[in-house]
Design an enzyme around this catalytic site. Sequence first.
Site, PDB file in Angstrom:
ATOM      1  N   GLU A 138       2.913  -5.547   8.116  1.00  0.00           N
ATOM      2  CA  GLU A 138       3.596  -5.154   6.870  1.00  0.00           C
ATOM      3  C   GLU A 138       5.103  -5.432   6.833  1.00  0.00           C
ATOM      4  O   GLU A 138       5.887  -4.575   6.437  1.00  0.00           O
ATOM      5  CB  GLU A 138       3.340  -3.665   6.596  1.00  0.00           C
ATOM      6  CG  GLU A 138       1.857  -3.318   6.583  1.00  0.00           C
ATOM      7  CD  GLU A 138       1.565  -1.839   6.320  1.00  0.00           C
ATOM      8  OE1 GLU A 138       2.496  -1.031   6.397  1.00  0.00           O
ATOM      9  OE2 GLU A 138       0.408  -1.516   6.035  1.00  0.00           O
ATOM     10  N   GLU A 245      -8.817  -4.354   7.212  1.00  0.00           N
ATOM     11  CA  GLU A 245      -8.838  -2.914   6.910  1.00  0.00           C
ATOM     12  C   GLU A 245      -9.603  -2.658   5.615  1.00  0.00           C
ATOM     13  O   GLU A 245      -9.173  -1.891   4.757  1.00  0.00           O
ATOM     14  CB  GLU A 245      -7.407  -2.355   6.797  1.00  0.00           C
ATOM     15  CG  GLU A 245      -6.538  -2.671   7.996  1.00  0.00           C
ATOM     16  CD  GLU A 245      -5.147  -2.022   7.966  1.00  0.00           C
ATOM     17  OE1 GLU A 245      -4.916  -1.123   7.135  1.00  0.00           O
ATOM     18  OE2 GLU A 245      -4.304  -2.425   8.776  1.00  0.00           O
TER      19      GLU A 245
HETATM   20  C1  GLA Z   1      -1.897   0.535   6.978  1.00  0.00           C
HETATM   21  C2  GLA Z   1      -1.880   0.329   8.479  1.00  0.00           C
HETATM   22  C3  GLA Z   1      -3.032   1.033   9.114  1.00  0.00           C
HETATM   23  C4  GLA Z   1      -3.239   2.402   8.565  1.00  0.00           C
HETATM   24  C5  GLA Z   1      -3.394   2.336   7.090  1.00  0.00           C
HETATM   25  C6  GLA Z   1      -3.697   3.704   6.563  1.00  0.00           C
HETATM   26  O1  GLA Z   1      -2.796  -0.273   6.359  1.00  0.00           O
HETATM   27  O2  GLA Z   1      -1.934  -1.005   8.864  1.00  0.00           O
HETATM   28  O3  GLA Z   1      -2.775   1.130  10.483  1.00  0.00           O
HETATM   29  O4  GLA Z   1      -2.149   3.228   8.886  1.00  0.00           O
HETATM   30  O5  GLA Z   1      -2.195   1.837   6.565  1.00  0.00           O
HETATM   31  O6  GLA Z   1      -4.680   4.335   7.344  1.00  0.00           O
END
Ligand code: GLA
Length: 334
Positions: A138, A245
Amino acid sequence: MTKESQIGIASLYQKFEHYFDMGAAVNTRTIVTQADLIERHYNSVTAENEMKFAEIHPDLDRYTFGAADAIVDFATNQGKRVRGHTLVWHNQTPDWVFEGANGLPATRDQLLIRMQQHIETVVKRYRGQIYAWDVVNEAIEDTTDITLRKSKWLDIIGEDYIAKAFHFAHQADPNALLFYNDYNETNPVKRDKIAALVSSLQDQGVPIHGIGMQGHWNLQGPSIEEIRTAIELYASLGVQLQITELDLSVFEFTDRRTDLTEPTSEMLELQAQRYEQIFELFREYRNSITAVTFWGAADDYTWLDDFPVKGRKNWPFLFDGHHAPKKAFHRIMK
Ligand code: GLA
């Protein structure tokens, strides 16, 4: 569901074996409460929080590997692959990392040494067990013309903190696949900035092998066309792609309703349609996509139960709260 009843259900990862890995984020509790489900349906795991800086390296001279080790042991015993998450991030990183002497911020050199030592210690510990790492998470700003998100890494080290992190990770484990990972990755503005970042890293000879598309999506968006365009662009850089994710919230981000104790049948139907279309698209890009990891395994536990509305239940996965397959599961297994 019991282990025996899971065995009566076709395995998710076996179904997709010739396309990509099917992964789930786990924690020290879910490797117990969801063990049978994970064993049956996923062939890869990621630690939800246990390998993040704050968890694994809370003080300068202290590493706490217990929880991360437990997850890696669980995976190894079950023959699952492990994706590492995450080495350098603006969140969940302790303050000491950025502090120098006499109340001043750390210097660039000090912070680079800390970054290197952290990466080297963590990556070397799991060499041969963790095949891929989210090296930087990020780093791109969501909106506006600013490219890199404001963070202490950026403030203190400068723009090359990203390249440095990849070099350190590569030195620590030359065999590990190294990813840049981000969310809102299909948003056109952010998408182009992510692609530009990765392309400039490649131009500088930085060892980067993949882009992680987080995939925190919902029932309304992003559209299949937006996802396709992002995949096309990222794949055109010649890196591999992983969805890292994935979850499909039943609520739009700005929807703050709190009246539901279970998902409506319309939500479950729409979710099934979305999952079907999304996996159809992923299969089309099987030459670029090497893994799809869900940010959880079943609806009994998801970080979305608290985000963005504290205490509100969500149902984002293919398996329900009892680990039984949902409509969405049957749809993508067709
Ligand atoms: C982001 C992070 C993850 C997690 C999510 C929320 O996507 O990359 O590690 O913290 O937020 O669970």
